[in-house]
Design a protein around this motif. Sequence first.
Motif, PDB file in Angstrom:
ATOM      1  N   GLN A  76       9.853   1.132  15.317  1.00 26.82           N
ATOM      2  CA  GLN A  76       8.689   0.330  15.512  1.00 26.82           C
ATOM      3  C   GLN A  76       7.534   1.237  15.036  1.00 26.82           C
ATOM      4  O   GLN A  76       6.454   1.136  15.451  1.00 26.82           O
ATOM      5  N   ALA A  77       7.496   2.892  15.527  1.00 25.92           N
ATOM      6  CA  ALA A  77       6.755   3.715  15.451  1.00 25.92           C
ATOM      7  C   ALA A  77       6.349   3.926  13.976  1.00 25.92           C
ATOM      8  O   ALA A  77       4.641   3.651  13.574  1.00 25.92           O
ATOM      9  N   THR A  78       7.103   3.772  13.376  1.00 25.18           N
ATOM     10  CA  THR A  78       6.378   3.515  11.849  1.00 25.18           C
ATOM     11  C   THR A  78       5.813   2.738  11.499  1.00 25.18           C
ATOM     12  O   THR A  78       4.910   2.943  10.950  1.00 25.18           O
ATOM     13  N   SER A  79       6.486   1.142  11.991  1.00 21.81           N
ATOM     14  CA  SER A  79       5.525   0.197  11.642  1.00 21.81           C
ATOM     15  C   SER A  79       4.534   0.141  12.102  1.00 21.81           C
ATOM     16  O   SER A  79       3.428  -0.442  11.129  1.00 21.81           O
ATOM     17  N   ALA A  80       4.375   0.435  13.606  1.00 23.18           N
ATOM     18  CA  ALA A  80       2.717  -0.259  13.987  1.00 23.18           C
ATOM     19  C   ALA A  80       1.545   1.117  12.959  1.00 23.18           C
ATOM     20  O   ALA A  80       0.731   0.445  13.056  1.00 23.18           O
ATOM     21  N   ALA A  81       2.288   2.246  13.130  1.00 21.78           N
ATOM     22  CA  ALA A  81       1.120   3.057  12.251  1.00 21.78           C
ATOM     23  C   ALA A  81       0.860   2.214  10.488  1.00 21.78           C
ATOM     24  O   ALA A  81      -0.003   2.471  10.167  1.00 21.78           O
TER      25      ALA A  81
ATOM     26  N   GLU B 129       0.388  -0.878  10.102  1.00 19.10           N
ATOM     27  CA  GLU B 129      -0.403  -1.941  10.303  1.00 19.10           C
ATOM     28  C   GLU B 129      -1.075  -1.359  10.371  1.00 19.10           C
ATOM     29  O   GLU B 129      -2.169  -1.874  10.494  1.00 19.10           O
ATOM     30  N   ALA B 130      -1.728  -0.265  11.114  1.00 21.96           N
ATOM     31  CA  ALA B 130      -2.552   0.016  11.351  1.00 21.96           C
ATOM     32  C   ALA B 130      -3.531   0.748  10.858  1.00 21.96           C
ATOM     33  O   ALA B 130      -5.001   0.622  10.141  1.00 21.96           O
TER      34      ALA B 130
ATOM     35  N   THR C  54      -6.757  -0.677   8.797  1.00 19.75           N
ATOM     36  CA  THR C  54      -8.002   0.031   8.331  1.00 19.75           C
ATOM     37  C   THR C  54      -8.145  -0.306   7.112  1.00 19.75           C
ATOM     38  O   THR C  54      -9.413  -0.658   6.285  1.00 19.75           O
ATOM     39  N   PHE C  55      -7.073  -0.048   6.179  1.00 16.46           N
ATOM     40  CA  PHE C  55      -7.703  -0.250   4.954  1.00 16.46           C
ATOM     41  C   PHE C  55      -8.471  -2.316   4.295  1.00 16.46           C
ATOM     42  O   PHE C  55      -9.320  -1.632   3.553  1.00 16.46           O
ATOM     43  N   ARG C  56      -7.531  -2.876   4.859  1.00 14.87           N
ATOM     44  CA  ARG C  56      -8.638  -4.167   4.933  1.00 14.87           C
ATOM     45  C   ARG C  56      -9.852  -4.322   5.392  1.00 14.87           C
ATOM     46  O   ARG C  56     -10.802  -4.864   3.971  1.00 14.87           O
ATOM     47  N   ALA C  57      -9.640  -3.556   6.563  1.00 12.85           N
ATOM     48  CA  ALA C  57     -11.343  -3.939   7.060  1.00 12.85           C
ATOM     49  C   ALA C  57     -12.272  -2.796   6.031  1.00 12.85           C
ATOM     50  O   ALA C  57     -13.893  -3.991   5.795  1.00 12.85           O
ATOM     51  N   GLU C  58     -11.789  -2.221   5.110  1.00 10.56           N
ATOM     52  CA  GLU C  58     -12.780  -1.149   4.304  1.00 10.56           C
ATOM     53  C   GLU C  58     -13.038  -2.221   3.127  1.00 10.56           C
ATOM     54  O   GLU C  58     -14.182  -2.144   2.930  1.00 10.56           O
ATOM     55  N   LEU C  59     -11.985  -3.021   2.466  1.00 16.13           N
ATOM     56  CA  LEU C  59     -12.894  -3.818   1.309  1.00 16.13           C
ATOM     57  C   LEU C  59     -13.097  -4.728   2.043  1.00 16.13           C
ATOM     58  O   LEU C  59     -13.979  -6.040   1.116  1.00 16.13           O
ATOM     59  N   GLU C  60     -13.154  -5.768   3.256  1.00 13.49           N
ATOM     60  CA  GLU C  60     -14.203  -6.918   3.448  1.00 13.49           C
ATOM     61  C   GLU C  60     -15.560  -6.246   3.870  1.00 13.49           C
ATOM     62  O   GLU C  60     -16.106  -7.082   4.027  1.00 13.49           O
ATOM     63  N   ARG C  61     -15.715  -4.358   4.046  1.00 18.06           N
ATOM     64  CA  ARG C  61     -17.123  -4.079   4.011  1.00 18.06           C
ATOM     65  C   ARG C  61     -17.775  -4.514   2.848  1.00 18.06           C
ATOM     66  O   ARG C  61     -19.080  -4.035   3.349  1.00 18.06           O
ATOM     67  N   THR C  62     -17.199  -4.590   1.572  1.00 17.93           N
ATOM     68  CA  THR C  62     -17.610  -3.631   0.197  1.00 17.93           C
ATOM     69  C   THR C  62     -17.521  -4.905  -0.815  1.00 17.93           C
ATOM     70  O   THR C  62     -16.514  -5.970  -1.186  1.00 17.93           O
ATOM     71  N   THR C  63     -18.598  -5.664  -1.279  1.00 19.71           N
ATOM     72  CA  THR C  63     -18.515  -6.187  -2.478  1.00 19.71           C
ATOM     73  C   THR C  63     -18.400  -5.737  -3.653  1.00 19.71           C
ATOM     74  O   THR C  63     -18.702  -4.747  -3.585  1.00 19.71           O
ATOM     75  N   VAL C  64     -18.084  -6.730  -4.243  1.00 15.92           N
ATOM     76  CA  VAL C  64     -18.177  -5.959  -5.892  1.00 15.92           C
ATOM     77  C   VAL C  64     -19.473  -4.964  -6.266  1.00 15.92           C
ATOM     78  O   VAL C  64     -19.083  -4.140  -7.398  1.00 15.92           O
TER      79      VAL C  64
ATOM     80  N   LEU D 100       0.318  -1.268   0.046  1.00 17.69           N
ATOM     81  CA  LEU D 100      -0.152  -0.312  -0.294  1.00 17.69           C
ATOM     82  C   LEU D 100       1.182   1.370   0.047  1.00 17.69           C
ATOM     83  O   LEU D 100       0.161   2.496  -0.343  1.00 17.69           O
ATOM     84  N   PHE D 101       1.999   1.336   0.567  1.00 13.44           N
ATOM     85  CA  PHE D 101       2.832   2.790   0.996  1.00 13.44           C
ATOM     86  C   PHE D 101       4.497   2.381   0.455  1.00 13.44           C
ATOM     87  O   PHE D 101       4.443   0.769   0.220  1.00 13.44           O
ATOM     88  N   ALA D 102       4.903   3.783   0.207  1.00 10.46           N
ATOM     89  CA  ALA D 102       5.881   3.290   0.434  1.00 10.46           C
ATOM     90  C   ALA D 102       7.027   3.430   0.922  1.00 10.46           C
ATOM     91  O   ALA D 102       8.182   2.757   0.919  1.00 10.46           O
TER      92      ALA D 102
END
Length: 156
Positions: free
Chosen positions: A106-111, A113-114, A118-128, A86-88
């Motif tokens: 660690q701080a960067t990795s935690a952000a 992952e969060a 969030t991205f994955r949760a949004e994708l899971e809520r939506t069907t094509v 998702l990110f560079a």
Amino acid sequence: MRTDSRLPRVLHVLLHLDQLDEPVTSERIGEMLNTNPSLVRRTMAGLREAGFVRATKGHGGGWILLRKLTEITLADVYSALGSPELFAVGRSGDAPHCLLERSANQATSAALEAARATFRAELERTTVADLVAPHAEVIREHQKKITGGKRRENAG
């Protein structure tokens, strides 16, 4: 860094496959996406392995949808594409010896992952199918004009 636009492009293809009642060739999809048919085949392979589409061979062959769009979430498609990054932004080193660098990682990795969660949760809520629902009537009328009425009635 180059952006990866496969997810919206493949969603676009799935929406069209659902609207048509005949197989769509890689060449035709390539024209629609302004890309090479061999790239279409490589990209669609992940969707085939996930059981969303099938390619038929021979005269009149091409890609067909195997599952209803109501049964496929955006997360399913994202996974079928190999879950592109998702990110560079990333960690600064493989095994930093500096405690301050480790803390920054660690701080960067935690952000990150969060944000991924969030991205994955949004994708899971939506069907094509949810992508077309707000515009279904306009799309149906447009497709009738383009295809001369060739549209699957069991589109979902």
